[in-house]
Design an enzyme around this catalytic site. Structure first.
Site, PDB file in Angstrom:
ATOM      1  N   ASN A 103      -7.364  -9.558   4.148  1.00 44.21           N
ATOM      2  CA  ASN A 103      -6.096  -8.825   4.071  1.00 44.21           C
ATOM      3  C   ASN A 103      -5.841  -8.201   2.701  1.00 44.21           C
ATOM      4  OD1 ASN A 103      -5.884 -11.834   3.944  1.00 44.21           O
ATOM      5  ND2 ASN A 103      -3.928 -11.321   2.986  1.00 44.21           N
ATOM      6  N   ALA A 132       1.974  -9.791  16.052  1.00 42.49           N
ATOM      7  CA  ALA A 132       2.574  -8.553  16.577  1.00 42.49           C
ATOM      8  C   ALA A 132       3.028  -7.583  15.487  1.00 42.49           C
ATOM      9  CB  ALA A 132       3.768  -8.900  17.474  1.00 42.49           C
ATOM     10  N   CYS A 150       3.665 -14.246  -4.126  1.00 39.04           N
ATOM     11  CA  CYS A 150       4.677 -14.070  -5.150  1.00 39.04           C
ATOM     12  C   CYS A 150       5.438 -15.382  -5.217  1.00 39.04           C
ATOM     13  CB  CYS A 150       5.584 -12.949  -4.660  1.00 39.04           C
ATOM     14  SG  CYS A 150       6.751 -12.408  -5.849  1.00 39.04           S
TER      15      CYS A 150
HETATM   16  N1  PLP Z   1      -3.592 -13.761   8.600  1.00 44.93           N
HETATM   17  C1  PLP Z   1      -3.703 -12.630   7.903  1.00 44.93           C
HETATM   18  C2  PLP Z   1      -5.050 -12.112   7.543  1.00 44.93           C
HETATM   19  C3  PLP Z   1      -2.560 -11.930   7.503  1.00 44.93           C
HETATM   20  O1  PLP Z   1      -2.675 -10.800   6.790  1.00 44.93           O
HETATM   21  C4  PLP Z   1      -1.298 -12.451   7.856  1.00 44.93           C
HETATM   22  C5  PLP Z   1      -0.048 -11.791   7.414  1.00 44.93           C
HETATM   23  O2  PLP Z   1       0.035 -11.287   6.314  1.00 44.93           O
HETATM   24  C6  PLP Z   1      -1.243 -13.636   8.611  1.00 44.93           C
HETATM   25  C7  PLP Z   1      -2.411 -14.253   8.958  1.00 44.93           C
HETATM   26  C8  PLP Z   1       0.066 -14.261   9.019  1.00 44.93           C
HETATM   27  O3  PLP Z   1       0.646 -13.585  10.097  1.00 44.93           O
HETATM   28  P1  PLP Z   1       2.236 -13.740  10.347  1.00 44.93           P
HETATM   29  O4  PLP Z   1       2.912 -12.887   9.331  1.00 44.93           O
HETATM   30  O5  PLP Z   1       2.444 -13.271  11.750  1.00 44.93           O
HETATM   31  O6  PLP Z   1       2.547 -15.177  10.195  1.00 44.93           O
END
Ligand code: PLP
Length: 385
Positions: free
Chosen positions: A149, A198, A318
């Site tokens: 991410n 979602a 953060c």
């Molecule tokens: N996994 C990854 C790679 C993400 O980027 C995120 C959210 O930033 C999540 C899990 C968590 O998802 P949620 O915001 O629906 O809890």
């Protein structure tokens, strides 16, 4: 200019419209036997049909959760709870995973598991050679995300699945950043457990889903009613689930300008200044750019960019208002200083090329203002001493 689509995306009008009746007039509890309840259950089932078709799996293999975070927790901790009577007592997590995966470690340890981190390379890609060496028949589960991410780099998930399964372990894939971003199915990834969310695909916040391959044993983390095949107790957010389903239905029909916007942005940056980029263009998510401005803390840059009307992110956590060094960049081998400099710009389907070019100009402007400030401080410091 909103360039933080990896953090979250705006709700699609179609998804909002589909949710509306389930927020007001259709208030039945999906567990109730009466007509209102049955209608709500049918709406959930319709969304499950849409999501399972998009994932390429069976209807019954998808369960809805409150978030991607909960889905990943359920996958990993749920598998640990269901298999605690076996000799498989090690769990391997990618070192650059999202915190919703990495922070399961403390609970897993309390359950008697040994948690080990699989090293990654400079681009946060799992080191397959290291994973192969770590695997043996005492490993219960391996968790490696589909794409990182922060850096946007794709992982060699099919290979991860192959070596993991060769040792009889389960494979959980966090696909939150890739779901519907490119065409793939759970068969391509060959995961036993797979997490999606979602709000990263223009659906509502507070809804996720877990794919559980038929026959994979997990135990629930919540107890109560028997919702979601007794794997996730709690009355379902019908409106949220319906909105998720509608977003999944709509996304493939949307014009997609992510790649063009990303390219325009990168061109804008490189045409004026040489900026070292952590991740190169190959095998990277279409809407992701990660850059570092050596000597400039991401926090300083983000505050100034915000003033200049550009919303971006460091991608890192953060805490008490200040940005921690990115655990992803630290895992990639960057120093603490460097790990505080990472900036993530992520583009959406609807980001225009002009917007991206303009944003690049403002980024360069921000960096130059900060550098001038630094120079002034150094000169004043010298004059004082
Ligand atoms: N996994 C990854 C790679 C993400 O980027 C995120 C959210 O930033 C999540 C899990 C968590 O998802 P949620 O915001 O629906 O809890």
């Amino acid at each position: 200019m909103y360039l933080d689509y990896a953090a979250t995306t705006p709700l699609l009008p179609e998804a909002a419209a589909a949710m509306q009746p389930w927020l007001q007039s259709n208030y039945g509890n999906p567990s109730s036997l009466h007509a209102e309840g049955r209608r709500a259950k049918d709406a959930i089932d319709e969304a499950r049909e849409i999501v399972s078709t998009a994932l390429g799996c069976l209807f019954a293999e998808v369960i809805f959760t409150s978030s991607g975070t909960e889905a990943a927790n359920l996958a990993i901790i749920g598998a640990a709870l269901a298999n605690d009577n076996t000799r498989r007592k090690r769990i391997l997590l990618g070192a650059a995973e999202h915190h919703c995966v990495l922070h399961t470690a403390s609970i897993l340890q309390r359950l008697g598991y040994k948690v080990e981190l699989i090293p990654v390379d400079r681009l946060a890609r799992i080191r397959l050679d290291a994973l192969e060496q770590m695997l043996s028949d005492d490993v219960l589960l391996v968790s490696v995300m589909h794409a990182n991410n922060e850096l946007g780099t794709m992982q060699p998930v099919a290979e991860v699945a192959r070596v993991t399964h060769r040792h009889g372990a389960l494979y959980h894939c966090d696909a939150v950043q890739t779901f519907l971003g490119s065409p793939w199915t759970v068969q391509d990834i060959d995961a036993d457990l797979l997490t999606i969310s979602a709000h990263k695909i223009h659906g509502p916040k507070g809804i996720g889903a877990l794919y559980i391959r038929a026959g994979t044993m997990i135990k629930p983390l919540t107890t109560g009613g028997g919702q979601e095949r007794e794997l996730r107790a709690g009355t379902e957010s019908v409106a949220g689930i319906v909105g998720f389903g509608e977003a999944v239905r709509q996304i493939p029909k949307m014009p997609d300008n992510r790649r063009a916007a990303r390219d325009a942005f990168q061109q804008g940056l490189h045409s004026t200044a040489a900026i070292p980029s952590v991740a190169n263009r190959e095998d990277i998510l279409p809407g992701h750019v990660h850059v570092r401005f050596p000597g400039i803390a991401a926090e300083t840059m983000l505050i100034l960019l915000d003033r200049l009307g550009v919303s971006a992110s460091s991608g890192a956590a953060c805490s008490s208002g200040s940005i921690e060094p990115s655990h992803v960049l630290l895992a990639c081998g960057y120093s603490e200083e460097e790990a505080k400099e990472g900036l993530r710009f992520t583009f959406g389907h609807e980001t225009s090329t002009q917007e991206a070019t303009e944003a690049a100009a403002r980024v360069i402007e921000a960096a130059s203002q900060i550098r001038k400030g630094h120079e002034r401080q150094t000169t004043e410091g010298k004059l004082r001493s």
